[in-house]
Design a protein around this motif. Structure first.
Motif, PDB file in Angstrom:
ATOM      1  N   ASP A  99       0.829  -1.206   0.000  1.00  0.00           N
ATOM      2  CA  ASP A  99       0.000   0.000   0.000  1.00  0.00           C
ATOM      3  C   ASP A  99       0.863   1.255   0.000  1.00  0.00           C
ATOM      4  N   GLN A 100       1.976   1.203   0.721  1.00  0.00           N
ATOM      5  CA  GLN A 100       2.887   2.343   0.750  1.00  0.00           C
ATOM      6  C   GLN A 100       3.571   2.534  -0.603  1.00  0.00           C
ATOM      7  N   ILE A 101       3.969   1.431  -1.221  1.00  0.00           N
ATOM      8  CA  ILE A 101       4.580   1.495  -2.556  1.00  0.00           C
ATOM      9  C   ILE A 101       3.591   2.096  -3.540  1.00  0.00           C
ATOM     10  N   GLU A 102       2.366   1.589  -3.496  1.00  0.00           N
ATOM     11  CA  GLU A 102       1.328   2.055  -4.410  1.00  0.00           C
ATOM     12  C   GLU A 102       1.074   3.547  -4.233  1.00  0.00           C
ATOM     13  N   GLN A 122       3.103   5.795  -3.204  1.00  0.00           N
ATOM     14  CA  GLN A 122       4.279   6.591  -3.554  1.00  0.00           C
ATOM     15  C   GLN A 122       4.939   6.070  -4.830  1.00  0.00           C
ATOM     16  N   TRP A 123       4.129   5.568  -5.745  1.00  0.00           N
ATOM     17  CA  TRP A 123       4.641   4.883  -6.931  1.00  0.00           C
ATOM     18  C   TRP A 123       5.661   5.711  -7.698  1.00  0.00           C
ATOM     19  N   LYS A 124       5.389   6.980  -7.904  1.00  0.00           N
ATOM     20  CA  LYS A 124       6.305   7.810  -8.704  1.00  0.00           C
ATOM     21  C   LYS A 124       7.695   7.843  -8.073  1.00  0.00           C
ATOM     22  N   GLN A 125       7.771   7.825  -6.744  1.00  0.00           N
ATOM     23  CA  GLN A 125       9.062   7.838  -6.064  1.00  0.00           C
ATOM     24  C   GLN A 125       9.783   6.492  -6.188  1.00  0.00           C
ATOM     25  N   PHE A 126       9.045   5.414  -6.413  1.00  0.00           N
ATOM     26  CA  PHE A 126       9.641   4.087  -6.459  1.00  0.00           C
ATOM     27  C   PHE A 126       9.960   3.602  -7.863  1.00  0.00           C
ATOM     28  N   THR A 127       9.522   4.315  -8.882  1.00  0.00           N
ATOM     29  CA  THR A 127       9.748   3.823 -10.244  1.00  0.00           C
ATOM     30  C   THR A 127      11.225   3.646 -10.550  1.00  0.00           C
ATOM     31  N   GLY A 128      12.066   4.556 -10.084  1.00  0.00           N
ATOM     32  CA  GLY A 128      13.507   4.430 -10.322  1.00  0.00           C
ATOM     33  C   GLY A 128      14.088   3.191  -9.677  1.00  0.00           C
ATOM     34  N   LYS A 129      13.637   2.898  -8.456  1.00  0.00           N
ATOM     35  CA  LYS A 129      14.124   1.711  -7.754  1.00  0.00           C
ATOM     36  C   LYS A 129      13.642   0.440  -8.439  1.00  0.00           C
ATOM     37  N   ASN A 138       0.324  -0.925  -9.284  1.00  0.00           N
ATOM     38  CA  ASN A 138      -0.449  -2.151  -9.130  1.00  0.00           C
ATOM     39  C   ASN A 138       0.492  -3.356  -9.088  1.00  0.00           C
ATOM     40  N   ARG A 139       0.488  -4.073  -7.985  1.00  0.00           N
ATOM     41  CA  ARG A 139       1.413  -5.195  -7.789  1.00  0.00           C
ATOM     42  C   ARG A 139       1.227  -6.268  -8.860  1.00  0.00           C
ATOM     43  N   GLN A 140      -0.003  -6.606  -9.183  1.00  0.00           N
ATOM     44  CA  GLN A 140      -0.242  -7.651 -10.180  1.00  0.00           C
ATOM     45  C   GLN A 140       0.223  -7.224 -11.570  1.00  0.00           C
ATOM     46  N   ALA A 157       8.072 -14.495 -10.586  1.00  0.00           N
ATOM     47  CA  ALA A 157       7.922 -13.039 -10.612  1.00  0.00           C
ATOM     48  C   ALA A 157       7.411 -12.537  -9.256  1.00  0.00           C
ATOM     49  N   GLU A 158       6.453 -13.245  -8.678  1.00  0.00           N
ATOM     50  CA  GLU A 158       5.935 -12.848  -7.363  1.00  0.00           C
ATOM     51  C   GLU A 158       7.019 -12.965  -6.295  1.00  0.00           C
ATOM     52  N   ARG A 159       7.844 -14.003  -6.376  1.00  0.00           N
ATOM     53  CA  ARG A 159       8.936 -14.173  -5.427  1.00  0.00           C
ATOM     54  C   ARG A 159       9.916 -13.001  -5.540  1.00  0.00           C
ATOM     55  N   GLN A 160      10.223 -12.607  -6.767  1.00  0.00           N
ATOM     56  CA  GLN A 160      11.126 -11.474  -6.972  1.00  0.00           C
ATOM     57  C   GLN A 160      10.559 -10.192  -6.381  1.00  0.00           C
ATOM     58  N   VAL A 161       9.269  -9.954  -6.603  1.00  0.00           N
ATOM     59  CA  VAL A 161       8.630  -8.751  -6.064  1.00  0.00           C
ATOM     60  C   VAL A 161       8.640  -8.796  -4.531  1.00  0.00           C
ATOM     61  N   ASP A 162       8.323  -9.954  -3.956  1.00  0.00           N
ATOM     62  CA  ASP A 162       8.334 -10.089  -2.496  1.00  0.00           C
ATOM     63  C   ASP A 162       9.726  -9.845  -1.919  1.00  0.00           C
ATOM     64  N   THR A 163      10.743 -10.373  -2.586  1.00  0.00           N
ATOM     65  CA  THR A 163      12.116 -10.169  -2.130  1.00  0.00           C
ATOM     66  C   THR A 163      12.493  -8.689  -2.222  1.00  0.00           C
ATOM     67  N   TRP A 164      12.150  -8.062  -3.333  1.00  0.00           N
ATOM     68  CA  TRP A 164      12.432  -6.638  -3.508  1.00  0.00           C
ATOM     69  C   TRP A 164      11.719  -5.819  -2.431  1.00  0.00           C
ATOM     70  N   LEU A 165      10.468  -6.143  -2.193  1.00  0.00           N
ATOM     71  CA  LEU A 165       9.673  -5.420  -1.197  1.00  0.00           C
ATOM     72  C   LEU A 165      10.281  -5.552   0.191  1.00  0.00           C
ATOM     73  N   SER A 166      10.786  -6.714   0.522  1.00  0.00           N
ATOM     74  CA  SER A 166      11.357  -6.930   1.861  1.00  0.00           C
ATOM     75  C   SER A 166      12.622  -6.106   2.077  1.00  0.00           C
ATOM     76  N   HIS A 167      13.240  -5.654   1.000  1.00  0.00           N
ATOM     77  CA  HIS A 167      14.447  -4.826   1.114  1.00  0.00           C
ATOM     78  C   HIS A 167      14.146  -3.327   1.103  1.00  0.00           C
ATOM     79  N   HIS A 168      12.883  -2.963   0.992  1.00  0.00           N
ATOM     80  CA  HIS A 168      12.521  -1.533   0.953  1.00  0.00           C
ATOM     81  C   HIS A 168      11.542  -1.168   2.023  1.00  0.00           C
TER      82      HIS A 168
END
Length: 65
Positions: free
Chosen positions: A4-7, A9-16, A35-37, A54-65
């Motif tokens: 929800d926080q990523i969503e 602040q999406w514009k701030q996270f696009t670079g990451k 949108n996560r999906q 792909a979901e595993r990659q997103v979850d791993t990325w999310l856990s680092h931010h």
């Protein structure tokens, strides 16, 4: 951090996101629009991986931010 926080602040996270998944374009970022999906789908499309991977990659990325 949760999605929800990523969503919100999406514009701030696009670079990451593009640093992590360099094959994603600016147009992809506009389509995903927090949108996560959509992100999972674009990772599948660009990298040719299964949805679970792909979901595993997103979850791993999310856990680092």
């Amino acid at each position: 951090m949760n999605w929800d926080q990523i969503e919100g602040q999406w514009k701030q996270f696009t670079g990451k996101v593009q640093t992590q998944w360099g094959k994603l374009t600016n147009d992809d970022m506009d389509v995903i629009d927090g949108n996560r999906q959509q992100l999972v789908g674009k990772i599948q499309e660009r990298y040719g991986v299964e949805k679970a991977e792909a979901e595993r990659q997103v979850d791993t990325w999310l856990s680092h931010h």
